[in-house]
Write an enzyme that holds these catalytic residues in place. Sequence first.
Site, PDB file in Angstrom:
ATOM      1  N   PHE A 141       1.409  32.662 -19.386  1.00 18.35           N
ATOM      2  CA  PHE A 141       1.798  33.763 -18.506  1.00 18.35           C
ATOM      3  C   PHE A 141       1.338  35.128 -19.005  1.00 18.35           C
ATOM      4  CE2 PHE A 141       5.141  34.338 -21.660  1.00 18.35           C
ATOM      5  CZ  PHE A 141       5.296  35.713 -21.655  1.00 18.35           C
TER       6      PHE A 141
ATOM      7  N   LYS B 228      -5.319  25.576 -13.871  1.00 15.33           N
ATOM      8  CA  LYS B 228      -3.869  25.444 -13.646  1.00 15.33           C
ATOM      9  C   LYS B 228      -3.226  26.644 -14.349  1.00 15.33           C
ATOM     10  CE  LYS B 228      -0.245  24.487 -15.069  1.00 15.33           C
ATOM     11  NZ  LYS B 228       0.798  25.561 -15.135  1.00 15.33           N
TER      12      LYS B 228
ATOM     13  N   GLU C  24       2.838  29.047 -13.965  1.00 16.42           N
ATOM     14  CA  GLU C  24       3.610  29.068 -12.712  1.00 16.42           C
ATOM     15  C   GLU C  24       4.532  30.286 -12.654  1.00 16.42           C
ATOM     16  OE1 GLU C  24       3.834  27.137 -15.283  1.00 16.42           O
ATOM     17  OE2 GLU C  24       5.695  25.965 -15.413  1.00 16.42           O
ATOM     18  N   ARG C  25       4.622  31.040 -13.772  1.00 13.58           N
ATOM     19  CA  ARG C  25       5.515  32.204 -13.758  1.00 13.58           C
ATOM     20  C   ARG C  25       4.855  33.428 -13.128  1.00 13.58           C
ATOM     21  NH1 ARG C  25       7.929  32.029 -19.774  1.00 13.58           N
ATOM     22  NH2 ARG C  25       6.354  30.447 -20.145  1.00 13.58           N
TER      23      ARG C  25
ATOM     24  N   SER D 192       1.858  27.979 -25.848  1.00 12.71           N
ATOM     25  CA  SER D 192       2.661  27.913 -27.075  1.00 12.71           C
ATOM     26  C   SER D 192       2.240  26.703 -27.919  1.00 12.71           C
ATOM     27  CB  SER D 192       4.139  27.811 -26.698  1.00 12.71           C
ATOM     28  OG  SER D 192       4.340  26.651 -25.920  1.00 12.71           O
TER      29      SER D 192
ATOM     30  N   CYS E 245      -0.447  37.084 -27.964  1.00 11.66           N
ATOM     31  CA  CYS E 245      -0.631  36.164 -29.090  1.00 11.66           C
ATOM     32  C   CYS E 245      -1.231  36.883 -30.284  1.00 11.66           C
ATOM     33  CB  CYS E 245      -1.527  35.012 -28.677  1.00 11.66           C
ATOM     34  SG  CYS E 245      -3.180  35.556 -28.307  1.00 11.66           S
TER      35      CYS E 245
ATOM     36  N   GLU F 259       7.951  32.564 -33.653  1.00 11.71           N
ATOM     37  CA  GLU F 259       7.244  33.532 -32.797  1.00 11.71           C
ATOM     38  C   GLU F 259       8.265  34.066 -31.791  1.00 11.71           C
ATOM     39  OE1 GLU F 259       4.471  31.999 -29.804  1.00 11.71           O
ATOM     40  OE2 GLU F 259       3.149  33.694 -30.193  1.00 11.71           O
TER      41      GLU F 259
END
Length: 496
Positions: free
Chosen positions: A149, A173, A176-177, A226, A281, A383
Amino acid sequence: MYQVKNLINGDMVASTSGRDNAIFNPATGEQIGAVGLSSEAEINQAVAAAKAALPAWAALPPAKRARVMFSYAALVREKADDIAREISREHGKTHDDALGEVTRALEVIEYACAIPELLKGEFSRNVGSGIDTHSERQPLGVVAGITPFNFPAMVPMWMFPMAIACGNTFILKPSERDPSAATFVCELLVQAGLPKGVINVVHGDKSAVDTLLDHPDIKAVSFVGSTPIAEYVYRRGTDSAKRVQALGGAKNHMIIMPDADMEQAADALMGAGFGSAGERCMAVSVAVPIGEETATKLVDTLKPKVEALKIGPSTDEAAEMGPVITAEAKARITGLIDSGVEQGADLVVDGRGFQLQGYEGGYFFGGTLFDKVKPDMDIYKTEIFGPVLSVLEPQSFESAVKLINDHEYGNGTAIFTRNGDAARKFSSGIEVGMVGINVPIPVPVAFHSFGGWKRSSFGSHGIYGPEAVHFYTRLKTTTTRWPEGLSEGAVFTFPS
Ligand code: NAD
């Protein structure tokens, strides 16, 4: 309320799976849209479209594929503001930050424009008498990208411009957020002249990912997200004999040497720690001061800066950071801060309970600063992915390097110093993939490649840049002889 659609074979189609994911405006907490979570049949349709488009696209001369990328670069440049707005609406980051994301993505497209040069093979004349050898790189086939996201447009664009320029067809893909920006940049690629079916977007969650990972017609998967999911994707994808690169999470340290310019180092930490609410990240989440005096000066310099952070919605031009992505993310970050306090770290600035007037339902979080953090605390090991900066208890240069090397993650790191000897020792000995010397967020430019070490990355290739050419192609080497005269008879020894 809008519905985010799939892009299959050049058409925008709403999923009919009956399963949806709600999309929220993180600045208000209100639902603004929904995305259909594609069924296996819908994903199979996208893969079939990509498979059908493959032969013609792979056969197209690279110079013609590059022409599409040139048009695409122009269109993305023209629409940069619109893309940035799509990003901010669902992600919440400030408009300027979103524009920065678009610029870095654009650089990858510009690099992809050089594909005829990048795919140029090698040729050796007369490897034996009258024998020549040439090597070339050919596309893999249908490849898939699964993205997180936090960079809704840039991370997908780390992948598909290079994959497609190399002659592959692609299934994306997105997260979805916040799926709209990724969908929009793929629609732009179709508008730029890409043939139908070469790029496809399917939205979904775990079940969509599993379908892609197991699909026999998908030859490679690029994943960014993640670490637990990266590892899962790597194992499941390679189990079905796919080529997989899976980039994971991070805990990025910045060493501050006693000779560093403290104001410069603190400003660098502010941008790298709190930009995009720490949801990067490559965010610096741990400051490592060398010696007691540096530690005291560092926290004294940082504290007023963290307290003065300007927090606001993406529409506020003065805002330096926006909200975090979801209510769950906010609760998770709060829990980690609680654990830091319980485990004995010194909470210098507390961002819990921050409220923005007029945006009380939003997922805003105040800048948070911890001091005297110890390596066994959860806030050091985990994290956090939020606006939380931990200053570690003071270290020596050697113990700081050891700590970084012992950490499970190895994405990015930095050192601030005027000492060339320390900087050189640091960059050569540190077990981290991307290193900054007086550069807090050393994200490589598009003509180098991005990639972490240790549990920040699974698989052997970095993403974008020259590594992408290797990841998205396979090597073929052809040895040629045009014999003159009659056969000299069969040879049974190994050719030499
Ligand atoms: P995430 O791992 O939750 O999701 C990433 C993708 O995996 C999404 O598309 C999601 O739909 C899918 N997914 C989620 N759960 C799944 C499951 N159980 N099985 C299969 N697929 C699943 O990551 P996120 O929260 O969207 O993004 C933040 C994370 O991404 C952070 O850890 C961050 O460090 C990392 N990240 C890494 C890099 C890098 O280059 N190393 C870059 C950006 C983000």
